[in-house]
Design a protein around this motif. Structure first.
Motif, PDB file in Angstrom:
ATOM      1  N   ALA A 134     -12.798  18.919   9.822  1.00  0.00           N
ATOM      2  CA  ALA A 134     -13.714  17.943  10.408  1.00  0.00           C
ATOM      3  C   ALA A 134     -13.749  18.065  11.931  1.00  0.00           C
ATOM      4  O   ALA A 134     -14.822  17.975  12.553  1.00  0.00           O
ATOM      5  CB  ALA A 134     -13.296  16.528  10.000  1.00  0.00           C
ATOM      6  N   THR A 135     -12.574  18.282  12.522  1.00  0.00           N
ATOM      7  CA  THR A 135     -12.519  18.419  13.988  1.00  0.00           C
ATOM      8  C   THR A 135     -13.271  19.656  14.454  1.00  0.00           C
ATOM      9  O   THR A 135     -14.061  19.612  15.412  1.00  0.00           O
ATOM     10  CB  THR A 135     -11.055  18.505  14.452  1.00  0.00           C
ATOM     11  N   ARG A 141     -20.208  22.152  15.418  1.00  0.00           N
ATOM     12  CA  ARG A 141     -21.411  21.737  14.697  1.00  0.00           C
ATOM     13  C   ARG A 141     -21.876  22.808  13.713  1.00  0.00           C
ATOM     14  O   ARG A 141     -23.078  23.062  13.558  1.00  0.00           O
ATOM     15  CB  ARG A 141     -22.548  21.444  15.697  1.00  0.00           C
ATOM     16  N   ASP A 142     -20.944  23.440  13.041  1.00  0.00           N
ATOM     17  CA  ASP A 142     -21.272  24.533  12.127  1.00  0.00           C
ATOM     18  C   ASP A 142     -20.232  24.553  11.018  1.00  0.00           C
ATOM     19  O   ASP A 142     -19.024  24.546  11.286  1.00  0.00           O
ATOM     20  CB  ASP A 142     -21.281  25.864  12.884  1.00  0.00           C
ATOM     21  N   PRO A 145     -17.532  28.100  10.664  1.00  0.00           N
ATOM     22  CA  PRO A 145     -16.231  28.181  11.355  1.00  0.00           C
ATOM     23  C   PRO A 145     -15.187  27.238  10.772  1.00  0.00           C
ATOM     24  O   PRO A 145     -14.009  27.591  10.686  1.00  0.00           O
ATOM     25  CB  PRO A 145     -16.574  27.800  12.801  1.00  0.00           C
ATOM     26  N   SER A 146     -15.622  26.043  10.355  1.00  0.00           N
ATOM     27  CA  SER A 146     -14.678  25.097   9.761  1.00  0.00           C
ATOM     28  C   SER A 146     -14.088  25.660   8.475  1.00  0.00           C
ATOM     29  O   SER A 146     -12.873  25.632   8.255  1.00  0.00           O
ATOM     30  CB  SER A 146     -15.382  23.773   9.475  1.00  0.00           C
ATOM     31  N   ALA A 147     -14.960  26.187   7.617  1.00  0.00           N
ATOM     32  CA  ALA A 147     -14.491  26.757   6.349  1.00  0.00           C
ATOM     33  C   ALA A 147     -13.618  27.982   6.592  1.00  0.00           C
ATOM     34  O   ALA A 147     -12.625  28.198   5.888  1.00  0.00           O
ATOM     35  CB  ALA A 147     -15.695  27.127   5.478  1.00  0.00           C
ATOM     36  N   GLU A 275     -23.825  37.362  13.508  1.00  0.00           N
ATOM     37  CA  GLU A 275     -24.853  38.396  13.380  1.00  0.00           C
ATOM     38  C   GLU A 275     -26.016  37.944  12.498  1.00  0.00           C
ATOM     39  O   GLU A 275     -27.134  38.456  12.622  1.00  0.00           O
ATOM     40  CB  GLU A 275     -24.237  39.675  12.810  1.00  0.00           C
ATOM     41  N   ARG A 276     -25.754  36.994  11.617  1.00  0.00           N
ATOM     42  CA  ARG A 276     -26.804  36.461  10.738  1.00  0.00           C
ATOM     43  C   ARG A 276     -27.524  35.274  11.365  1.00  0.00           C
ATOM     44  O   ARG A 276     -28.297  34.590  10.704  1.00  0.00           O
ATOM     45  CB  ARG A 276     -26.205  36.047   9.397  1.00  0.00           C
ATOM     46  N   GLY A 277     -27.230  35.018  12.645  1.00  0.00           N
ATOM     47  CA  GLY A 277     -27.948  33.964  13.355  1.00  0.00           C
ATOM     48  C   GLY A 277     -27.186  32.678  13.501  1.00  0.00           C
ATOM     49  O   GLY A 277     -27.776  31.645  13.852  1.00  0.00           O
ATOM     50  N   GLY A 278     -25.870  32.713  13.248  1.00  0.00           N
ATOM     51  CA  GLY A 278     -25.056  31.514  13.462  1.00  0.00           C
ATOM     52  C   GLY A 278     -24.977  31.172  14.929  1.00  0.00           C
ATOM     53  O   GLY A 278     -25.358  31.956  15.811  1.00  0.00           O
ATOM     54  N   LYS A 279     -24.442  30.003  15.230  1.00  0.00           N
ATOM     55  CA  LYS A 279     -24.389  29.528  16.620  1.00  0.00           C
ATOM     56  C   LYS A 279     -23.401  30.351  17.417  1.00  0.00           C
ATOM     57  O   LYS A 279     -22.223  30.436  17.068  1.00  0.00           O
ATOM     58  CB  LYS A 279     -23.984  28.056  16.653  1.00  0.00           C
ATOM     59  N   HIS A 280     -23.861  30.967  18.496  1.00  0.00           N
ATOM     60  CA  HIS A 280     -23.004  31.718  19.408  1.00  0.00           C
ATOM     61  C   HIS A 280     -23.708  31.919  20.732  1.00  0.00           C
ATOM     62  O   HIS A 280     -24.888  31.630  20.863  1.00  0.00           O
ATOM     63  CB  HIS A 280     -22.614  33.067  18.798  1.00  0.00           C
TER      64      HIS A 280
END
Length: 280
Positions: A134-135, A141-142, A145-147, A275-280
């Motif tokens: 959760a943190t 906001r993605d 990365p959490s998983a 590379e698939r368009g995630g937040k970076h």
């Protein structure tokens, strides 16, 4: 090696820690994990012995005389500490061994962690993983990365516990503490990687990955070197310090598994996501 990990074939490398995690869980499921005397209870005896007597001789003698198994003996000079995984009557023990050894102390050890306590520890670990996820989700906001951080932590613990089963390291208060430390350390390196990769904007994705990898490997190798030194010092100079031996052994396996879970699996997942368009 760092260049290969961070700039080239990161996708196939994800499979390596996953395979090790599956093998560790299978081995653990087949062979199980021994519980230390402080978890399941038993008897602890301190003996004054002849310096020429070996721990194997004492162990074999006690097991044959009492008809028990899994007795553990550590010797420091002329003092031997014997752990018997069952409750033994003190009078019976003295009658059988008082002519062979000088009994310095004898005590029954009650189980420190009951089944209910172990269940609470499991719940605490689950809640820790949930709150960590959760943190991370709140910060980045993605969901990916959490998983990835949770999967990396599970992989790290699974390989470490599988190593404990493989090398006969019991689940004890000391090893539980070491496993809890591994969670914190593993998440620390995962947060470092995720922050460098997804939050920073300087340089290319591969440049940021390489920079994070160099920093993280330096941290882990430094900690690993310290644990190896501690383990060798305990084995060579203070063999009676079984608590330190267990902690250092678990941390060594955990730090090695953290290298795999963070810099092969988590890095691969995050680069694939970016590379698939995630937040970076």
């Amino acid at each position: 090696m760092i260049n290969y990990i961070t700039r080239q074939s990161h996708k196939p490398l994800i499979v390596i820690p996953v395979i090790l995690m599956v093998l560790s869980l299978l081995y653990l499921g087949v062979f199980g994990l021994n519980e230390g005397i402080d978890l399941k209870g038993g008897t602890m005896v301190t003996l004054d012995v002849n310096p020429s007597t070996t721990s194997n001789q004492i162990t074999d003698n006690i097991e044959k005389t009492l008809g028990v198994s899994d007795v553990k003996t550590s010797i420091d000079g002329s003092t031997a500490t014997v752990e018997i995984p069952v409750d033994i009557n003190q009078v019976t023990f003295e009658q059988k061994f008082s002519n062979q050894y000088n009994i310095l102390s004898f005590k029954s050890v009650g189980a420190l962690l009951t089944d209910a306590s172990i269940t609470q520890i499991i719940y605490a670990l689950v809640f820790a993983f949930v709150f960590m996820a959760a943190t991370v989700f709140f910060v980045f906001r993605d969901i990916v990365p959490s998983a990835a951080i949770i999967l990396s932590a599970i992989c790290n613990l699974s390989i470490a516990v599988g190593g404990m089963s493989l090398f006969g390291i019991p689940l004890s208060v000391a090893s539980v503490g070491a496993l809890l430390m591994l969670i914190g350390y593993g998440v620390d390196t995962d947060i470092l990687l995720t922050t460098r990769l997804l939050k920073r904007k300087e340089g290319s994705l591969d440049d940021r990955a390489e920079n994070a990898c160099r920093t993280g490997l330096t941290m882990t190798i430094t900690a690993l070197s310290a644990m190896v030194v501690l383990f060798l010092v305990v084995i060579i100079f203070i063999p009676a310090a079984s608590v330190l031996e267990e902690i250092s052994a678990v941390l060594i396996m955990g730090l090695l598994s953290d290298l795999l879970s963070t810099w092969l699996m988590n890095l691969g997942i995050l680069k694939w996501h970016a590379e698939r368009g995630g937040k970076h």
